[in-house]
Design a protein around this motif. Structure first.
Motif, PDB file in Angstrom:
ATOM      1  N   GLN A 107      65.210 109.701  82.124  1.00 55.51           N
ATOM      2  CA  GLN A 107      64.743 108.503  81.414  1.00 55.51           C
ATOM      3  C   GLN A 107      64.184 108.893  80.047  1.00 55.51           C
ATOM      4  OE1 GLN A 107      65.028 105.324  82.457  1.00 55.51           O
ATOM      5  NE2 GLN A 107      66.054 106.028  84.333  1.00 55.51           N
ATOM      6  N   HIS A 108      64.615 108.208  79.007  1.00 52.93           N
ATOM      7  CA  HIS A 108      64.146 108.447  77.642  1.00 52.93           C
ATOM      8  C   HIS A 108      64.386 107.132  76.907  1.00 52.93           C
ATOM      9  CE1 HIS A 108      63.842 110.730  73.735  1.00 52.93           C
ATOM     10  NE2 HIS A 108      63.139 111.559  74.486  1.00 52.93           N
ATOM     11  N   ALA A 109      63.425 106.735  76.039  1.00 46.46           N
ATOM     12  CA  ALA A 109      63.580 105.446  75.347  1.00 46.46           C
ATOM     13  C   ALA A 109      64.907 105.374  74.592  1.00 46.46           C
ATOM     14  CB  ALA A 109      62.417 105.240  74.393  1.00 46.46           C
ATOM     15  N   PRO A 133      73.120 112.473  69.808  1.00 48.07           N
ATOM     16  CA  PRO A 133      72.076 112.149  70.792  1.00 48.07           C
ATOM     17  C   PRO A 133      71.261 113.388  71.178  1.00 48.07           C
ATOM     18  CG  PRO A 133      74.195 112.287  71.865  1.00 48.07           C
ATOM     19  CD  PRO A 133      74.464 112.422  70.396  1.00 48.07           C
ATOM     20  N   VAL A 134      70.169 113.164  71.906  1.00 48.34           N
ATOM     21  CA  VAL A 134      69.260 114.283  72.225  1.00 48.34           C
ATOM     22  C   VAL A 134      69.917 115.351  73.096  1.00 48.34           C
ATOM     23  CG1 VAL A 134      67.108 112.978  71.954  1.00 48.34           C
ATOM     24  CG2 VAL A 134      68.245 112.975  74.167  1.00 48.34           C
ATOM     25  N   VAL A 135      71.076 115.035  73.692  1.00 46.28           N
ATOM     26  CA  VAL A 135      71.755 116.013  74.568  1.00 46.28           C
ATOM     27  C   VAL A 135      72.843 116.807  73.852  1.00 46.28           C
ATOM     28  CG1 VAL A 135      71.356 114.809  76.745  1.00 46.28           C
ATOM     29  CG2 VAL A 135      73.301 114.168  75.322  1.00 46.28           C
ATOM     30  N   SER A 155      70.283 122.045  76.617  1.00 43.30           N
ATOM     31  CA  SER A 155      70.059 121.698  75.217  1.00 43.30           C
ATOM     32  C   SER A 155      69.561 120.254  75.142  1.00 43.30           C
ATOM     33  CB  SER A 155      71.395 121.852  74.473  1.00 43.30           C
ATOM     34  OG  SER A 155      71.262 121.543  73.113  1.00 43.30           O
ATOM     35  N   ILE A 156      68.268 120.070  74.976  1.00 44.45           N
ATOM     36  CA  ILE A 156      67.703 118.723  74.767  1.00 44.45           C
ATOM     37  C   ILE A 156      66.746 118.847  73.589  1.00 44.45           C
ATOM     38  CG2 ILE A 156      66.321 116.841  75.732  1.00 44.45           C
ATOM     39  CD1 ILE A 156      67.370 117.553  78.483  1.00 44.45           C
ATOM     40  N   PHE A 157      67.105 118.228  72.477  1.00 43.93           N
ATOM     41  CA  PHE A 157      66.300 118.435  71.266  1.00 43.93           C
ATOM     42  C   PHE A 157      66.480 117.286  70.282  1.00 43.93           C
ATOM     43  CE2 PHE A 157      69.351 120.069  67.948  1.00 43.93           C
ATOM     44  CZ  PHE A 157      70.509 120.036  68.708  1.00 43.93           C
ATOM     45  N   HIS A 158      65.757 117.366  69.163  1.00 45.70           N
ATOM     46  CA  HIS A 158      65.806 116.295  68.160  1.00 45.70           C
ATOM     47  C   HIS A 158      67.080 116.472  67.330  1.00 45.70           C
ATOM     48  CE1 HIS A 158      61.503 116.917  69.151  1.00 45.70           C
ATOM     49  NE2 HIS A 158      61.427 115.612  69.035  1.00 45.70           N
ATOM     50  N   ALA A 159      68.221 116.301  67.993  1.00 47.48           N
ATOM     51  CA  ALA A 159      69.497 116.623  67.345  1.00 47.48           C
ATOM     52  C   ALA A 159      69.735 115.763  66.110  1.00 47.48           C
ATOM     53  CB  ALA A 159      70.633 116.432  68.340  1.00 47.48           C
ATOM     54  N   GLY A 189      56.080 114.584  67.949  1.00 48.66           N
ATOM     55  CA  GLY A 189      55.368 114.473  69.228  1.00 48.66           C
ATOM     56  C   GLY A 189      55.844 115.579  70.158  1.00 48.66           C
ATOM     57  N   GLY A 190      57.140 115.892  70.070  1.00 44.88           N
ATOM     58  CA  GLY A 190      57.721 117.079  70.700  1.00 44.88           C
ATOM     59  C   GLY A 190      58.112 118.045  69.594  1.00 44.88           C
ATOM     60  N   ILE A 191      58.262 119.321  69.953  1.00 46.76           N
ATOM     61  CA  ILE A 191      58.656 120.321  68.939  1.00 46.76           C
ATOM     62  C   ILE A 191      59.916 121.037  69.415  1.00 46.76           C
ATOM     63  CG2 ILE A 191      57.991 122.516  67.844  1.00 46.76           C
ATOM     64  CD1 ILE A 191      55.126 121.517  67.743  1.00 46.76           C
ATOM     65  N   ASN A 206      64.435 123.566  74.958  1.00 49.60           N
ATOM     66  CA  ASN A 206      64.497 122.230  75.573  1.00 49.60           C
ATOM     67  C   ASN A 206      63.112 121.596  75.425  1.00 49.60           C
ATOM     68  OD1 ASN A 206      64.291 120.061  77.331  1.00 49.60           O
ATOM     69  ND2 ASN A 206      65.511 121.023  78.945  1.00 49.60           N
ATOM     70  N   GLY A 207      62.979 120.801  74.330  1.00 53.47           N
ATOM     71  CA  GLY A 207      61.656 120.270  73.970  1.00 53.47           C
ATOM     72  C   GLY A 207      61.086 119.330  74.999  1.00 53.47           C
ATOM     73  N   LEU A 208      61.940 118.726  75.801  1.00 55.99           N
ATOM     74  CA  LEU A 208      61.449 117.706  76.739  1.00 55.99           C
ATOM     75  C   LEU A 208      60.909 118.320  78.029  1.00 55.99           C
ATOM     76  CD1 LEU A 208      61.261 114.616  76.955  1.00 55.99           C
ATOM     77  CD2 LEU A 208      63.466 114.649  78.111  1.00 55.99           C
ATOM     78  N   HIS A 209      61.617 119.338  78.520  1.00 58.99           N
ATOM     79  CA  HIS A 209      61.298 119.810  79.866  1.00 58.99           C
ATOM     80  C   HIS A 209      60.819 121.256  79.921  1.00 58.99           C
ATOM     81  CE1 HIS A 209      63.889 116.311  81.417  1.00 58.99           C
ATOM     82  NE2 HIS A 209      62.619 115.997  81.470  1.00 58.99           N
ATOM     83  N   GLU A 217      52.352 116.386  72.465  1.00 66.99           N
ATOM     84  CA  GLU A 217      52.420 115.728  73.788  1.00 66.99           C
ATOM     85  C   GLU A 217      53.077 116.555  74.887  1.00 66.99           C
ATOM     86  OE1 GLU A 217      54.353 111.951  73.457  1.00 66.99           O
ATOM     87  OE2 GLU A 217      52.588 111.048  72.543  1.00 66.99           O
ATOM     88  N   ARG A 218      53.712 117.687  74.522  1.00 64.78           N
ATOM     89  CA  ARG A 218      54.452 118.470  75.538  1.00 64.78           C
ATOM     90  C   ARG A 218      53.781 119.830  75.752  1.00 64.78           C
ATOM     91  NH1 ARG A 218      56.970 113.920  75.323  1.00 64.78           N
ATOM     92  NH2 ARG A 218      59.060 113.698  74.478  1.00 64.78           N
ATOM     93  N   ALA A 219      53.818 120.297  77.001  1.00 66.79           N
ATOM     94  CA  ALA A 219      53.168 121.568  77.312  1.00 66.79           C
ATOM     95  C   ALA A 219      53.984 122.768  76.841  1.00 66.79           C
ATOM     96  CB  ALA A 219      52.937 121.668  78.810  1.00 66.79           C
TER      97      ALA A 219
HETATM   98  C1  LIG Z   1      64.129 114.802  71.701  1.00 71.53           C
HETATM   99  C2  LIG Z   1      63.869 115.687  72.876  1.00 71.53           C
HETATM  100  C3  LIG Z   1      62.598 116.436  72.809  1.00 71.53           C
HETATM  101  C4  LIG Z   1      61.386 115.589  73.045  1.00 71.53           C
HETATM  102  O1  LIG Z   1      61.448 114.359  73.335  1.00 71.53           O
HETATM  103  O2  LIG Z   1      60.303 116.189  72.953  1.00 71.53           O
END
Ligand SMILES: CCCC(=O)O
Ligand SMILES: Nc1ncnc2c1ncn2[C@@H]1O[C@H](COP(=O)(O)OP(=O)(O)OP(=O)(O)O)[C@@H](O)[C@H]1O
Length: 361
Positions: A107-109, A133-135, A155-159, A189-191, A206-209, A217-219
């Protein structure tokens, strides 16, 4: 005066806002960040349930601004957590819609971007697209190996912003994106820190996970053994741990805010813990950039710092002084995602690039 060939509506859904823009060719004629009250957003069980609300809000905003949508040539949305695909502009198709609705990779906005673009465009009989997209996945095989055979690196990032900034910097350097090795660091918010090798992002955290530097906001990467202990301690539900890693990690976890401007104020007021945590974030970003420079075997044409945190002069300084021996550091604060979406659609409408087909199933 530039002649209007194409009018494009672009949509970038974020966790707390929907950013929209209308472009006549490359020129922005209207941009707005529609902020959503968190109580409204949180009243929907899933992100996809927010679809009607966000669509109505967009159409009402355009109507209030007197923008006639029947004049649009295309609608372009930010792409979400789809299956891994290479960068570029994709036509929204049924497979993509099914994956976005199901939250194929989570899930991602931004999952709403393609759906909103399609639904608005199909009523007008015009094409709908997503861009980078982010993927986006261009990882080298060696970058996929995590060291734990049950888990592959993803690979999940601010592509979208990374690719757009990379193209802009390449232009500034008078070269093609495909001729350069760049390290693009998105500080939001993510890096995410991408090693762009001749036009391909061959490695990125992988900035999200849970991978890479911590962020507002991310650990980021945390010690795995200790995390396993925590997960099985019986003190937390799965969702609680996930929230502590994504959303309530990083600055939020240490200092109770995701706002770096507030953190800078705390530091000015003499808060030593805030200073330590902010320094640590810069330190971890610099480490990740060093690691990306090893991926590129030291052949780095430029290091680029972008995203909201790149407005912070001291933060940028703290990163730069650790890594400016690798290559020149170029700072492009903020993001230009609406422009990047418009340009992605425009390249297709003008026949400068071939539209890509999302595979799915
Ligand atoms: C865009 C994926 C990375 C994130 O949301 O932090
Ligand atoms: N002038 C500034 N000085 C320092 N930090 C700033 C400044 N302006 C914004 N920021 C910080 O930038 C961060 C947000 O960056 P950005 O707007 O790029 O993130 P986002 O769009 O919410 O998330 P993401 O980029 O991960 O999708 C916040 O911590 C914010 O406080």
């Amino acid at each position: 005066m530039q002649q209007t060939e194409h009018r494009i509506l672009v949509i970038n859904p974020g966790s707390t806002s929907t950013k929209i823009g209308v472009f006549d060719n490359e020129v922005s004629v209207f941009e707005k960040t529609i902020r959503h009250d968190s109580t409204v957003i949180n009243s929907y069980e899933t992100i996809i349930d927010q679809y009607e609300f966000r669509k109505n809000t967009i159409l009402e905003t355009l109507d209030t601004e007197g923008i006639n949508i029947s004049k649009l040539s295309a609608v372009c949305g930010r792409g979400g957590l789809l299956r891994p695909i290479e960068g570029g502009t994709y036509a929204v198709n049924n497979n993509m819609l099914a994956d976005l609705r199901a939250g194929y990779s989570g899930q991602h906005a931004s999952n709403l971007g393609g759906i909103l673009a399609y639904e608005i465009a199909s009523g007008l009989n015009i094409p709908s697209f997503i861009v980078d997209p982010v993927v986006v996945d261009e990882l080298d095989p060696v970058a996929r190996v995590s060291g734990f055979s049950l888990i592959e690196r993803k690979s999940i990032f601010h592509a979208l912003n990374q690719k757009a900034v990379a193209r802009r910097v390449s232009k500034e350097l008078g070269k093609k994106y495909e001729e350069l090795n760049l390290i693009i660091t998105h500080l939001g918010g993510g890096i995410t820190v991408g090693a762009h090798k001749m036009g391909r992002v061959v490695d990125v955290n992988n900035g999200l996970h849970g991978d890479g530097p911590f962020s507002p906001e991310r650990a980021g990467t945390v010690p795995a053994g200790d995390l396993v202990e925590l997960c099985f301690s019986g003190d937390y539900f799965r969702e609680e741990i996930m929230k502590k890693l994504v959303g309530q990690g990083g600055l939020v976890g240490y200092l109770g805010t995701n706002d770096a401007v507030k953190v800078e104020k705390m530091i000015k007021q003499g808060n030593k813990n805030a200073k330590l945590v902010y320094d640590a974030m810069a330190y971890q970003v610099a480490k990740e950039i060093g690691s990306a420079s090893a991926v590129l075997a030291g052949k780095v044409d430029a290091i680029v710092l972008t995203g909201g945190l790149a407005y912070g002069k001291e933060f940028v300084q703290a990163i730069s002084e650790r890594i400016n021996w690798i290559a020149d550091v170029i700072v492009h604060p903020g993001e230009n995602e609406l422009q990047a979406l418009a340009e992605g659609a425009l390249r297709i409408l003008r026949g400068e690039e071939e539209v890509k087909e999302y595979p799915g199933r």
